[in-house]
Design an enzyme around this catalytic site. Structure first.
Site, PDB file in Angstrom:
ATOM      1  N   THR A  99       1.781 -10.260  -0.378  1.00  0.00           N
ATOM      2  CA  THR A  99       1.345  -8.991  -0.966  1.00  0.00           C
ATOM      3  C   THR A  99       0.005  -9.092  -1.680  1.00  0.00           C
ATOM      4  O   THR A  99      -0.527  -8.074  -2.128  1.00  0.00           O
ATOM      5  CB  THR A  99       2.406  -8.476  -1.954  1.00  0.00           C
ATOM      6  OG1 THR A  99       2.741  -9.516  -2.871  1.00  0.00           O
ATOM      7  CG2 THR A  99       3.663  -8.028  -1.219  1.00  0.00           C
ATOM      8  N   GLY A 100      -0.546 -10.276  -1.822  1.00  0.00           N
ATOM      9  CA  GLY A 100      -1.888 -10.404  -2.387  1.00  0.00           C
ATOM     10  C   GLY A 100      -1.954 -11.039  -3.753  1.00  0.00           C
ATOM     11  O   GLY A 100      -2.941 -10.858  -4.465  1.00  0.00           O
TER      12      GLY A 100
ATOM     13  N   GLU B  47      19.775   0.149  25.089  1.00  0.00           N
ATOM     14  CA  GLU B  47      18.638   0.714  24.353  1.00  0.00           C
ATOM     15  C   GLU B  47      18.662   2.237  24.373  1.00  0.00           C
ATOM     16  O   GLU B  47      18.266   2.878  23.391  1.00  0.00           O
ATOM     17  CB  GLU B  47      17.320   0.192  24.949  1.00  0.00           C
ATOM     18  CG  GLU B  47      17.159  -1.318  24.896  1.00  0.00           C
ATOM     19  CD  GLU B  47      17.248  -1.860  23.470  1.00  0.00           C
ATOM     20  OE1 GLU B  47      16.900  -1.125  22.523  1.00  0.00           O
ATOM     21  OE2 GLU B  47      17.679  -3.009  23.309  1.00  0.00           O
TER      22      GLU B  47
END
Length: 643
Positions: free
Chosen positions: A237-238, A457
């Site tokens: 996240t930095g 799917e």
């Protein structure tokens, strides 16, 4: 465009073998070219034998001191078969001039008298007395000792930090800090402009930097500098990026290291490195210390310590606590730290006075993701009409590191296709590859398996299309990716809170694949493993964590402090455990039956969608609208007004 040239890049790298080779060459040159020191091959001769050679006129010259005499034979004597092994040798083009024999003279007066007699009789051409020793003899006799001492000093210098390996990894500097120092002389290019989003975190970090730059602004009204700030948040996240920006913005020394740099196998090393780190920071104060992954050294004391003793990691933590806020620790040193496991940190480390602020760095929202894309797209050659807002909406839950990876992967995808610019399709392919893995179009799948995958799917797509709170569908594919044989892409809403009906709709859509297999084939397969795993986690969270079950009630067994991680007993009774198992199974089976009912009501459309999947392999939201019509729940959000 100018290039950043490092002035030290052209300097020759240090190589210790050059030193060793130079010493050997110097010794050889001195040995071969010195006339007075080339007697290393001279043979030892007894004194009586020397007198016989002297009487036989074999000796041409004698050089002697008080103890040793050098014997030089005549040219005629060297031609004698007795001395054929003593012929003069040519070394490196230079004839050897050293003595043929060495002898101990014994009594110097008798030896001198013998030489005088031989000289008077013409049996000896020349003899002379030398000083007790010459510098050449002393040098060569001491040369081995000199080499050993020099080598020892060289190794000691390397081990104490003077060598190429650096002091941090050497045994004599093992207690020194491994922190890397950044200051105005270092080339730190990351600034706050490179940190997109994270506005709240940046605001607090900028204030810390401003305090160090202009402390009078705060202290003039009685404010005190915070001792530390802890950056907490999920991986990618930095947190470390924020610290790099502080290093680039602050005009004060910045010490950066990892929590694992304190850990060592030797006793007392961690505490010694902590002391050395803060000593360096105090000498350069005001300064900032950044400890990345502080949970490596800051884990709560007493946990997982089954030996009952105070281990080395706890000693290191104790020293860190003392340095941060101990007796007499009033210095302008701020400690920044980062971790994604704040719940396991020691309580004493988190208290005010040590880490005064805990800054939570969360996953970016859609606006912040757009800003992060803009930062990472600066260095990428992209098309002019690239819709960054659309990219931000297509990457929910992505961290800053994930977005950087998407941009890089898109550039690689475009280059692989020989494109000159990166377009939207490259970014979408990059997102698909990161989420699902690499496409495996050549994977061998039988027609029966392909149709079963298509039904599975299509079941997911049909159920999610018919449920109000299920995530909107983006596309469905039966092309194998990574470990999955097919996948359905959704665009989940970014909610701050999740209600019970929303979680139930998501569980029902997840069970749609297995329900479709049961409806069409009346058989089930192993293809629903990941679906079952996801649903089981959701059901368990509803019952045991969020208190969303009527039988269990408003009770949670979640422990945010992490204490239960080390408990062998469960926090509930056996009877409650049976109830939890029953309720989890009931939730899952209920949504499974609900999915079957939805698919039975839309059986023909399910089959039509599966056939379309087998034909195209990849279908999008527009294809589902053709089959099912417009999704009734896709409504434009009306702006909220307040009176």
């Amino acid at each position: 465009m100018s290039k950043n040239i490092n002035p030290n890049s052209n300097k020759p790298k240090y190589n210790p073998w050059l030193l060793y080779g130079s010493v050997v060459v110097i010794v050889l040159v001195i040995n071969f070219l010195s006339n007075g020191s080339s007697f290393g091959d001279s043979k030892q001769l007894s004194l009586s034998k020397f007198y016989q050679y002297l009487d036989s006129s074999y000796v041409e010259k004698v050089e002697f001191n008080r103890t040793v005499a050098k014997i030089y034979l005549t040219e005629d004597a060297l031609k004698n078969s007795e001395f054929e092994n003593l012929q003069k040798k040519s070394i490196l083009g230079k004839e050897s001039t050293g003595p043929q024999f060495l002898t101990d003279i014994g009594n110097s007066e008798i030896f001198q008298k013998k030489l005088d007699e031989a000289s008077s009789q013409g049996k000896l051409t020349e003899y002379k007395s030398e000083p007790e020793s010459n510098w050449g003899d002393i040098f060569f006799s001491m040369l081995p000792i000199i080499i050993i001492i020099g080598f020892w000093l060289f190794m000691m210098r390397r081990m104490t930090g003077g060598g190429a390996g650096g002091g941090g990894s050497q045994i004599f500097s093992i207690g020194k800090s491994k922190a890397k120092l950044f200051d105005e002389k270092n080339d730190v290019k990351v600034t706050f402009k490179d940190v997109a989003g994270l506005e709240g975190a940046k605001e607090e970090i900028v204030e810390i930097v401003e305090f160090l730059k202009n402390p009078e602004k705060y202290t003039s009204i009685g404010g005190k500098i915070p001792k530390g700030a802890l950056l907490v948040g999920p991986p990618g996240t930095g947190k470390t990026l924020l610290a790099k920006a502080v290093a680039g913005e602050a005009k004060v020394p910045f010490f950066s290291l990892s929590g694992s740099d304190f850990v060592e196998m030797f006793v007392g090393v961690g505490a010694s490195r902590v002391r050395d780190l803060f000593k360096q920071a105090k000498e350069k104060s005001p300064a900032i210390i950044f400890i990345d992954e502080i949970d490596a050294v800051g884990r709560a004391r007493g946990k997982s310590n089954f030996s009952g003793s105070n281990d080395e990691r706890e000693n290191t933590l104790n020293q860190l606590l003392t340095e941060m806020d101990g007796f007499g620790s009033h210095t302008n040193v701020i400690v920044l730290a980062a971790t994604n496991r704040a719940e396991i940190l020691d309580k004493a480390l988190l208290r005010a006075g040590r880490f005064d602020r805990q800054i939570y760095v969360d996953l970016p929202d859609v606006k912040e993701r757009e800003q992060i894309f803009e930062v990472h797209l600066r260095s990428i050659k992209k098309v002019d009409n690239l819709d960054i807002d659309f990219l931000a909406k297509q990457t929910p839950g992505f961290s800053g590191a994930d977005i950087a990876n998407v941009c890089n992967e898109a550039a690689l995808t475009a280059a692989r296709k020989d494109k000159k610019q990166v377009d939207m399709q490259d970014f979408l392919d990059a997102v698909d590859r990161i989420i699902g893995g690499l496409e495996k179009k050549n994977k061998i799948i039988t027609p029966e398996e392909k149709y079963a995958i298509a039904i599975h799917e299509a079941g997911h797509a049909t159920v999610s299309w018919m449920l109000e709170h299920a995530a909107p569908l983006v596309k469905v594919t039966i092309v194998p990716r990574g470990q999955s044989l097919g996948a359905a892409w959704y665009l989940p809403a970014e909610r701050s809170i999740v209600r019970t009906e929303q979680m139930l709709d998501e569980m029902c859509a997840t069970m749609g694949g297995r329900a479709a297999e049961k409806i069409i084939f009346d058989k089930i397969s192993t293809g629903a493993l990941s679906d079952l795993e996801k649903v089981a986690k959701q059901a368990k969270a509803m019952v045991t964590i969020y208190g969303l079950n009527d039988k269990i009630g408003n009770v949670t067994y979640y422990d945010s402090s992490g204490q239960n991680e080390y408990n062998f007993a469960k926090p509930y009774s056996e009877e409650t455990a049976r109830t939890i198992d029953i309720e989890i199974s009931s939730l899952i089976e209920g949504q499974y039956e609900r999915a079957q009912q939805i698919l039975e009501a839309n059986r023909e459309k399910l089959i039509k969608l599966a056939d379309l999947l087998c034909e195209k392999e990849v279908i999008f939201k527009q294809d589902l609208e053709i089959i099912f019509g417009k999704r009734p729940f896709d409504k434009e959000e009306e702006p909220i007004t307040t009176e």
